[in-house]
Design a protein around this motif. Structure first.
Motif, short mmCIF file in Angstrom:
data_model
loop_
_atom_site.label_atom_id
_atom_site.label_comp_id
_atom_site.label_asym_id
_atom_site.label_seq_id
_atom_site.Cartn_x
_atom_site.Cartn_y
_atom_site.Cartn_z
N VAL A 97 0.96 -1.74 0.11
CA VAL A 97 0.05 -0.14 0.12
C VAL A 97 1.26 1.57 0.06
N ILE A 98 2.09 0.85 0.49
CA ILE A 98 3.38 2.41 0.68
C ILE A 98 4.30 1.37 0.65
N SER A 99 5.06 2.39 0.47
CA SER A 99 6.52 1.92 -0.01
C SER A 99 7.61 2.92 0.81
N VAL A 100 8.47 2.64 1.95
CA VAL A 100 9.65 4.27 1.65
C VAL A 100 10.69 3.50 1.52
N ASN A 101 11.12 4.05 1.17
CA ASN A 101 12.90 3.52 0.26
C ASN A 101 13.50 4.47 0.57
N ASN A 102 15.08 3.82 1.68
CA ASN A 102 15.58 4.72 2.50
C ASN A 102 15.61 6.23 2.26
N ILE A 103 14.89 6.33 3.60
CA ILE A 103 14.56 8.09 3.09
C ILE A 103 15.05 8.29 4.95
N THR A 104 16.01 9.78 4.62
CA THR A 104 16.21 10.40 5.60
C THR A 104 15.16 11.44 5.72
N LEU A 105 14.40 12.21 7.24
CA LEU A 105 14.00 12.90 7.76
C LEU A 105 14.37 13.70 8.65
N ALA A 106 14.48 15.06 8.41
CA ALA A 106 15.42 15.44 9.16
C ALA A 106 15.02 17.30 9.56
N TYR A 107 15.02 17.81 10.83
CA TYR A 107 13.92 19.08 10.87
C TYR A 107 15.28 19.85 11.00
N GLY A 108 15.68 20.89 9.81
CA GLY A 108 17.33 21.00 9.48
C GLY A 108 18.12 20.84 9.32
N ASP A 109 19.08 20.90 9.76
CA ASP A 109 20.00 19.41 9.58
C ASP A 109 20.15 18.88 10.55
N VAL A 169 15.59 10.54 11.53
CA VAL A 169 15.60 9.02 10.72
C VAL A 169 16.36 8.84 9.16
N LYS A 170 17.86 7.94 9.15
CA LYS A 170 18.60 7.79 7.98
C LYS A 170 18.22 6.81 7.88
N ASP A 171 18.54 6.27 6.34
CA ASP A 171 18.63 5.51 5.58
C ASP A 171 17.01 4.72 5.76
N LEU A 172 16.57 4.87 6.05
CA LEU A 172 14.76 3.68 6.40
C LEU A 172 14.13 3.55 5.34
N SER A 173 13.75 2.11 5.52
CA SER A 173 12.86 1.15 5.01
C SER A 173 12.11 0.69 4.87
N PHE A 174 10.96 0.02 5.26
CA PHE A 174 9.60 -0.85 4.98
C PHE A 174 8.90 -0.64 4.37
N ALA A 175 7.52 -1.26 4.03
CA ALA A 175 6.24 -2.12 3.63
C ALA A 175 5.66 -1.86 4.06
N ILE A 176 4.74 -0.88 3.49
CA ILE A 176 3.70 -1.21 4.92
C ILE A 176 2.03 -2.34 3.31
N ASN A 177 2.03 -3.98 4.06
CA ASN A 177 1.98 -4.11 2.43
C ASN A 177 -0.19 -4.54 2.62
N GLU A 178 -0.99 -4.91 2.55
CA GLU A 178 -2.46 -4.80 2.07
C GLU A 178 -2.36 -6.10 3.18
N GLY A 179 -3.27 -5.28 4.25
CA GLY A 179 -3.76 -5.95 5.43
C GLY A 179 -2.83 -6.56 6.40
N ASP A 180 -1.89 -5.89 6.58
CA ASP A 180 -0.25 -5.73 7.96
C ASP A 180 -1.33 -4.86 8.58
N PHE A 181 -0.81 -5.06 9.65
CA PHE A 181 -1.38 -4.23 10.82
C PHE A 181 -0.02 -4.21 11.61
N LEU A 182 0.94 -3.45 11.53
CA LEU A 182 1.85 -2.90 11.36
C LEU A 182 2.37 -2.07 12.74
N VAL A 183 3.36 -2.44 13.67
CA VAL A 183 3.13 -1.61 14.96
C VAL A 183 4.68 -0.73 14.89
N MET A 184 4.81 0.00 15.15
CA MET A 184 5.67 0.49 15.12
C MET A 184 6.39 1.15 16.78
#
Ligand SMILES: Nc1ncnc2c1ncn2[C@@H]1O[C@H](COP(=O)(O)OP(=O)(O)O)[C@@H](O)[C@H]1O
Ligand SMILES: [Mg+2]
Length: 224
Positions: free
Chosen positions: A3-15, A19-34
């Motif tokens: 449904v959604i696929s996250v590929n090697n993302i870096t997220l930052a506020y300013g510099d 999160v660095k180099d994060l990859s994961f996917a949420i597939n149909e019917g998944d109940f993903l717990v973070m």
């Protein structure tokens, strides 16, 4: 299917990367717990999924015209909050041209109010509802637009146990009907009971993920 696929993302506020180099996917019917400590970046990831924060690197791929529903952390509302539970749930209904609800939209709203067990109190002011009822109203609001992904960002925090299970039992019912879920929590019992997969944010922008039965218990985790 993702449904959604996250590929090697870096997220930052300013510099400062959160999160660095994060990859994961949420597939149909998944109940993903973070899971992850306060400040680990969970809400920041949610903001990226909702399109409110652009990754500095990497990309997020979404299924075509993906609708996402969102249930925030419980916050109390003033008792004089002006909307009824029903009106509050209706706020997220993609309306047709007319400013009032069509017959079909009324029907859809009725259905979701019923499925979230709010029918008996739908005309009550949301400000006078209990904590559990408020979260069910947020759930109804998130689901009324028929999303394929539902994000719950610590939505059960501060609810008592019975209400937590009640809310997640409802979510789990919808999950069986082609809804994928991303559930953020600190509660290992809830994670293990409802989750199918986990994503755990660790110090230093590290993370791990896997099937829920591989989520370490809190005691094990302290020895990793
Ligand atoms: N709008 C913002 N501007 C700058 N820093 C922020 C902002 N929002 C969050 N942060 C910082 O980013 C980090 C991750 O925050 P957050 O994603 O809210 O963590 P979590 O949801 O896991 O508790 C924290 O260090 C927080 O202080
Ligand atoms: Mg958060």
């Amino acid at each position: 299917m993702a449904v959604i696929s996250v590929n090697n993302i870096t997220l930052a506020y300013g510099d400062q990367p959160v999160v660095k180099d994060l990859s994961f996917a949420i597939n149909e019917g998944d109940f993903l717990v973070m899971v992850g400590e306060n400040g680990a970046g969970k809400t920041t990831i949610v903001r990226a999924l909702l399109g409110q924060l652009k990754p500095k690197q990497g990309d997020i791929e979404m299924a075509k015209s993906l609708k996402i529903g969102y249930v925030p952390q419980f916050r109390n509302l003033p008792t004089n909050y002006p909307l009824s539970i029903r009106d509050f749930a209706a706020l997220n209904l993609s309306k047709s041209r007319l400013p009032w609800l069509s017959h079909k939209e009324q029907g859809r709203l009725d259905r979701i109010i019923r499925k979230t067990d709010l029918t008996a109190i739908e005309d009550r002011s949301l400000g006078l509802a209990s904590g559990g009822e408020k979260q069910r109203a947020y759930l109804a609001q998130a689901l009324v637009d028929d999303p394929r992904l539902l994000i719950l960002d610590e939505s059960t925090a501060s609810l008592d146990n019975e209400m937590k299970y009640e809310l997640l039992d409802l979510v789990a019912k919808f999950q069986q009907n082609h809804l994928s879920v991303l559930f953020i929590t600190h509660d290992w019992d809830l994670a293990k009971r409802y989750g199918t997969r986990y994503l755990q944010l660790l110090p230093n922008a590290e993370y791990r993920e896997g099937p829920i039965n591989e989520l370490p218990t809190i005691e094990e985790d302290q020895h990793v």
